[in-house]
Each structure stands twice: as C-alpha cells, then as structure tokens.
Design an enzyme around this catalytic site. Structure first.
Site, PDB file in Angstrom:
ATOM      1  N   SER A   2       0.836  -1.210   0.000  1.00 47.32           N
ATOM      2  CA  SER A   2       0.000   0.000   0.000  1.00 47.32           C
ATOM      3  C   SER A   2       0.867   1.255   0.000  1.00 47.32           C
ATOM      4  O   SER A   2       0.601   2.208  -0.738  1.00 47.32           O
ATOM      5  CB  SER A   2      -0.919   0.021   1.234  1.00 47.32           C
ATOM      6  OG  SER A   2      -1.759  -1.102   1.254  1.00 47.32           O
ATOM      7  N   ARG A  14       0.892   7.705   6.023  1.00 46.29           N
ATOM      8  CA  ARG A  14      -0.038   6.905   6.830  1.00 46.29           C
ATOM      9  C   ARG A  14      -1.420   7.543   6.869  1.00 46.29           C
ATOM     10  O   ARG A  14      -2.431   6.846   6.905  1.00 46.29           O
ATOM     11  CB  ARG A  14       0.514   6.650   8.242  1.00 46.29           C
ATOM     12  CG  ARG A  14      -0.319   5.628   9.041  1.00 46.29           C
ATOM     13  CD  ARG A  14       0.410   5.081  10.255  1.00 46.29           C
ATOM     14  NE  ARG A  14       1.507   4.223   9.885  1.00 46.29           N
ATOM     15  CZ  ARG A  14       1.388   2.919   9.560  1.00 46.29           C
ATOM     16  NH1 ARG A  14       0.204   2.336   9.615  1.00 46.29           N
ATOM     17  NH2 ARG A  14       2.432   2.223   9.195  1.00 46.29           N
ATOM     18  N   HIS A  60      -2.921   6.470   3.722  1.00 42.12           N
ATOM     19  CA  HIS A  60      -3.203   5.035   3.863  1.00 42.12           C
ATOM     20  C   HIS A  60      -4.503   4.800   4.635  1.00 42.12           C
ATOM     21  O   HIS A  60      -5.289   3.905   4.322  1.00 42.12           O
ATOM     22  CB  HIS A  60      -2.016   4.391   4.594  1.00 42.12           C
ATOM     23  CG  HIS A  60      -2.152   2.933   4.874  1.00 42.12           C
ATOM     24  ND1 HIS A  60      -2.435   2.445   6.126  1.00 42.12           N
ATOM     25  CD2 HIS A  60      -2.053   1.856   4.063  1.00 42.12           C
ATOM     26  CE1 HIS A  60      -2.495   1.128   6.067  1.00 42.12           C
ATOM     27  NE2 HIS A  60      -2.269   0.739   4.841  1.00 42.12           N
TER      28      HIS A  60
END
Lengths: 211, 211
Positions: free
Chosen positions: B18, B41, B44
């Site tokens: 990812s 993040r 994500h």
C-alpha cells in the site's frame, strides 16, 4: 479570540448545524430517496463529499436494515475502532450488540494455522453465531472476500453487509465482489475510500433513523 | 473469482505494498523531509490524497514528538474511537498510556454544570494530570479551543497537539487557533478534514518511527 471568529452554536446544536451546511453544499447532487441520512452522516464523519457519489445501496436495503436492527440484529466489525464508534447503547435498546473478534486468541491461532488474515478467521467465527447479523467492514478486504465465499457456500445469510474498507490493495475488488451478491442487502463505498469511521457512522445513521 | 482479479499479496506484505502505491501516486508532490511516514499513513488510512497538502507541521515537531514518546509521554484523545485505534502495546513499551475522559461521569457533570461540551471538560481534566502529554484531537473543535485557552493561561504545556478534528462548525477556526500558538509543537490538518482515525494514525506513525 485573536481575530479568529468562532461561530456561536450551542453544543447540542452543532450536529444539526453541520447537517444544514452539508445539505446546502450538496445543492442539486441527487441522492437516492431514503438514503440521505446515511450519505450525509458519511460526509459529516469525513468532510469528504465523495460519499455523495460513491455509496451504492442495494434495492430496498435501508428498509431491510432498519427492520433487522428493530428485531435485535447484532453487528460484527473488523476493527476495535469500528466497534468503539458504534452507538452501543442505542443498539442495545433493540436487543443487538457489537462483536469484534480481531483480538481473540482463537482467531489469531486459526489465522496463523491457515496462513490467512485475522479478518478472514474473524468472519468464520462470526458465521458460526446463531443470530441475525449485520457486517460493518471498514478495514479488511480479506473480510469481504471471506464473506463472499461463506455466502456462496450457503454458510451465511447476513441481514446487511456494510462494505467500506479503505485502501490500496484489493479494496476496490473486494467491494465489487460484494456487489455481485445480488440477493444480499448491502451498502458499499465503491472505490478506495471508506474506513472504520465510515463503517461505524453508517451503523449509527441507521440506528438514529429508527427513532 | 468471477472475473474479479484479486492481487496476490501475503497478509504481512499488504501494508508495505500500500505504501509503495501511495509513494508512486504522490509522484512529485513535495513533502517536508522527515514527515513522509506521517503523511503517507494519513493517506493510507483515508485513501485521500488531500493529506499530502493539508498537514501543517510546526518547526522540529517530529523530532520533539519522538523524544516525548521515547520518554514515556502519554496520549489524550477526545474519542473512544481514537483511543481504540492507537497502538497501545507499542506506546506502553516506552511507558505511555492512552487516556480518553469523554465517558467519565465527572466530565459529564462538569460539562453540564458549566454549559460546555464534554470535550472541553475532558481537556480540563487532562490539564490536571502531572505528566508529559500528547493531545490527539480528531473530533471536537471545543477541545482545541480549550487547549488554546489553557496554554495561554499557562496551565498546560503539552509535548504535542495533533489538531485534526473533522467537520463543519468551528473546525477550521479551532485549528487556526492552534497554529497561532507559536511555541507549541503541533501537527494540524488545515481545513475541514481529519477525524479520530487520522488522529490515531498520526500517533501510530510516530510510534512506528521509533523502531
């Protein structure tokens, strides 16, 4: 306050004012009648108007989901965060509870033995429950893939699948799998977006519609 | 599987894959050196590339925050959901814990008596703690407003404020207030976006950077 002007809204009125702003800004974007409180709550939770366009509702799903909740359906999530976000007091009023098996030792063991994810093993554990279930999946595509398999094998018959994992690997595909299950009530955030917050807020939108 | 092709990625490799995709798609968008793991993040967690542009980092904040965590700082959240999302095991390794006072009876009582929000009363309760604190605020603008006041009154000196409430009423303004606190380390999602998931994921990004 140093030239930053705060809007004067009473604590109890903040949510209503937020929904007014969302309605205003949605303008003419068409929403499916009966789904508005769900779509708007997703926007409220994310400040992301993409949810006006990416949510797919199966035929009659809202009515079916409300009936299930009214009749005591429980909710299975794939994250503790999703579980934390669901209004458990309201759910309990109708007899339901929230399960998240992700941290269970037997689930960790099964995942390790089978070389799969804990999300997959969690769905197996949920399928063994003998009760009406709503699945609120905000994180793991592998949970959706497993739900698809369990349903195809005739081992699970959920009241509703909320299919809103977020991310980049197999997220889009896993949601498309759920959309292929023609007779399973579902609410799907098509594409990459979603999350545990979105999964929880769709559950809450439904619960608040019961009142 | 019915013409939907799942990418073959081992469970343990999904996150790395990812992050590869996110890095690829970010392309030439400039990120502040040292903040990349945090920005990525957030993307994500939300699949929303707006976080490449809306996060504001105060000078030296990442280094300062990592030191605070290494030295046992605890984290205060404004939602149970944020608390659920933070990696408490990793935090405990360094001596910290996560507090959320939102459901506490004394907080509910104080909020009612003072005609304010539970988030405001929660911040007062946190300010009375005698320890190093990081505030991870993903929901309540009123929490940020109260933090601003407590700091201005010299009653609080936090290690870090993660200012990422989401929404439509006073969210933008409350974040601008935090940005006015020049000597307070902060990570702010400028604008309407954010959420408890974003607050938790910024904490986790910092925790994972410690390893």
């Amino acid at each position: 306050m140093d030239h930053i002007e705060l809007e004067k809204v009473l604590p109890a009125e903040i949510e209503a004012r937020s929904f007014e702003i969302i309605t205003e800004e949605l303008g003419d974007i068409p929403l499916i009648p009966g789904t508005e409180p769900i779509v708007k709550r997703c926007i409220h939770t994310s400040a992301d108007f993409d949810y006006a366009k990416n949510l797919v509702f199966s035929e009659g799903v809202v009515k079916h989901a409300l009936n299930a909740l009214r009749n005591g359906a429980s909710i299975v999530t794939d994250t503790q965060m999703g579980k934390a976000g669901i209004n458990k007091k309201k759910l309990a009023k109708y007899g339901g509870e929230v399960f998240c098996f992700m941290s269970d030792e037997d689930v960790a063991r099964a995942a390790k033995e089978q070389g799969t994810t804990r999300a997959t093993a969690s769905m197996d554990k949920a399928a063994a429950l003998d009760q009406k279930l709503i699945f609120a999946i905000g994180n793991a595509p592998t949970a959706l893939v497993r739900l698809y398999e369990l349903i195809r094998e005739g081992r699970l018959n959920p009241e509703l699948i909320i299919a809103v994992p977020v991310g980049f690997v197999n997220v889009v595909q896993s949601k498309e799998l759920i959309l292929k299950l023609e007779h399973v009530p579902s609410i799907v955030a098509r594409g990459r977006k979603g999350g545990s917050n979105i999964a929880a807020c769709i559950c809450n939108a439904l619960l608040y519609m019961l009142e």
